[in-house]
Structures are given as C-alpha cells and as structure tokens.
Motif scaffolding. Structure first.
Motif, short mmCIF file in Angstrom:
data_model
loop_
_atom_site.label_atom_id
_atom_site.label_comp_id
_atom_site.label_asym_id
_atom_site.label_seq_id
_atom_site.Cartn_x
_atom_site.Cartn_y
_atom_site.Cartn_z
N LEU A 1 -12.67 -19.56 -4.35
CA LEU A 1 -12.23 -18.16 -4.28
C LEU A 1 -11.79 -17.73 -5.67
CD1 LEU A 1 -11.52 -15.65 -2.59
CD2 LEU A 1 -9.28 -16.67 -2.24
N LEU A 2 -12.48 -16.73 -6.25
CA LEU A 2 -12.16 -16.26 -7.59
C LEU A 2 -11.17 -15.10 -7.58
CD1 LEU A 2 -15.60 -16.22 -9.42
CD2 LEU A 2 -13.80 -17.92 -9.57
N GLN A 3 -11.38 -14.18 -6.65
CA GLN A 3 -10.58 -12.96 -6.69
C GLN A 3 -10.48 -12.35 -5.30
OE1 GLN A 3 -12.26 -9.84 -9.17
NE2 GLN A 3 -10.28 -9.61 -10.19
N GLU A 4 -9.34 -11.73 -5.04
CA GLU A 4 -9.15 -10.97 -3.81
C GLU A 4 -8.71 -9.56 -4.20
OE1 GLU A 4 -7.25 -12.80 -0.26
OE2 GLU A 4 -6.74 -14.38 -1.68
N LYS A 5 -9.30 -8.59 -3.53
CA LYS A 5 -8.92 -7.20 -3.75
C LYS A 5 -8.78 -6.53 -2.39
CE LYS A 5 -11.00 -6.42 -8.26
NZ LYS A 5 -11.84 -5.55 -9.07
N THR A 6 -7.96 -5.50 -2.36
CA THR A 6 -7.77 -4.72 -1.14
C THR A 6 -8.10 -3.27 -1.44
OG1 THR A 6 -6.03 -6.22 -0.43
CG2 THR A 6 -6.15 -4.12 0.68
N LEU A 7 -8.91 -2.70 -0.59
CA LEU A 7 -9.34 -1.32 -0.77
C LEU A 7 -8.87 -0.53 0.46
CD1 LEU A 7 -11.11 0.49 -2.61
CD2 LEU A 7 -13.05 -0.18 -1.21
N PHE A 8 -8.10 0.53 0.23
CA PHE A 8 -7.62 1.35 1.35
C PHE A 8 -8.67 2.40 1.66
CE2 PHE A 8 -5.14 4.85 3.23
CZ PHE A 8 -4.65 4.17 4.34
N LEU A 9 -9.24 2.33 2.84
CA LEU A 9 -10.24 3.30 3.28
C LEU A 9 -9.53 4.38 4.07
CD1 LEU A 9 -13.10 0.91 4.45
CD2 LEU A 9 -12.71 1.88 2.20
N GLU A 10 -9.54 5.57 3.51
CA GLU A 10 -8.82 6.68 4.13
C GLU A 10 -9.74 7.67 4.83
OE1 GLU A 10 -5.00 9.36 2.86
OE2 GLU A 10 -6.28 8.56 1.30
N GLU A 11 -10.95 7.81 4.29
CA GLU A 11 -11.88 8.77 4.86
C GLU A 11 -13.31 8.32 4.60
OE1 GLU A 11 -11.87 11.82 1.07
OE2 GLU A 11 -10.63 12.26 2.80
N VAL A 12 -14.25 8.98 5.25
CA VAL A 12 -15.67 8.72 5.04
C VAL A 12 -16.02 9.10 3.62
CG1 VAL A 12 -17.97 9.42 5.78
CG2 VAL A 12 -16.18 9.07 7.48
N GLY A 13 -16.82 8.26 2.94
CA GLY A 13 -17.19 8.55 1.56
C GLY A 13 -17.70 7.32 0.86
N SER A 14 -17.80 7.41 -0.48
CA SER A 14 -18.33 6.31 -1.30
C SER A 14 -17.20 5.69 -2.12
CB SER A 14 -19.41 6.83 -2.24
OG SER A 14 -20.51 7.27 -1.49
#
Length: 135
Positions: free
Chosen positions: A74-87
């Motif tokens: 495992l090199l890296q962990e990231k968290t992305l908050f998805l709030e709405e539909v999109g890119s």
C-alpha cells in the motif's frame, strides 16, 4: 353450479398459462440502489497516474476511500468527499511495476483499476517444484 365451477377452472387454467401475470398488476417503482454509480478511468502520465472519476448517481453524500498499491504494498490512501453528481480528478505517484487503485464506498469495493502487468509465478517453475507430494 357445475357450469360455474367448470368455467372457473378454465379461467384458472388460462391464467396459469399466461407468462407475464403479476399480482399486483402494477408492482410500483423499484427502489434506488444504495450505492453510487461511477465511471472511473486511470490515465498514465510520465510520473503520475490520474484517476478520472465521473459520478452518475449519488444517493447521498459520502466519502470515497481510495487505496493506491504497487504490487502488494500500500503506497497511499486518499479520501474524496463526493457531494454531488459530477467529475473529479485525483493524482497518484507512478513508478515502474504493477499498480492497482481500489475505490471503497462504505467499506464495500466500488471499483478496482490496474496499470501494468502483475508479477505472476512462472508456470514451468511451479511444475518443476511439484505440489509437495511424492509419488
């Protein structure tokens, strides 16, 4: 009374032969799935890999956990908050070898993307070693 019973039997036989008879006749609208629908692509750059993520359906806002592996490490962990539909776009460091990106939503795997070729054991070597049985 006999005629009514005979007619009822014919009607039941006819209904049993109908292929698409559902009760109730209108089942209603299906429930929306609890997980998001995403289209994910991993683009290879010179020194980084870029995750291009398009969220098509999002039942509720939440965190997408991204785990970046090289081989088994495992090199890296990231968290992305998805709030709405999109890119969305996220970059990860890239070096030689096999890389894998796993996207987790509520501790369930949502997607897995690979770059490179995994190191697999040579089947000829495994055959020479045998399977531990003598015979």
């Amino acid at each position: 009374m006999k005629t009514f019973g005979w007619l009822g039997g014919v009607v039941l036989l006819f209904l049993a032969g109908c292929r698409y008879t559902f009760l109730p006749l209108d089942p209603g609208k299906p429930l929306t799935p609890e997980r998001p629908f995403v289209v994910a692509r991993l683009e290879k750059g010179a020194e980084e890999a870029i995750l291009v993520l398009r969220v098509e359906r999002l039942p509720s806002p939440g965190y997408l956990h991204l785990k970046w592996f090289r081989e088994e490490a495992l090199l890296q962990e990231k968290t992305l908050f998805l709030e709405e539909v999109g890119s969305y776009r996220v970059s990860f460091p890239l070096s030689q070898g096999y890389h894998r990106l796993v996207g987790l939503w509520v501790e369930g795997v949502l997607f897995q993307l690979d770059l490179g070729m995994p190191r697999l054991p040579d089947p000829d070597e495994e055959e020479k070693k045998g399977n531990g049985q003598e015979g």
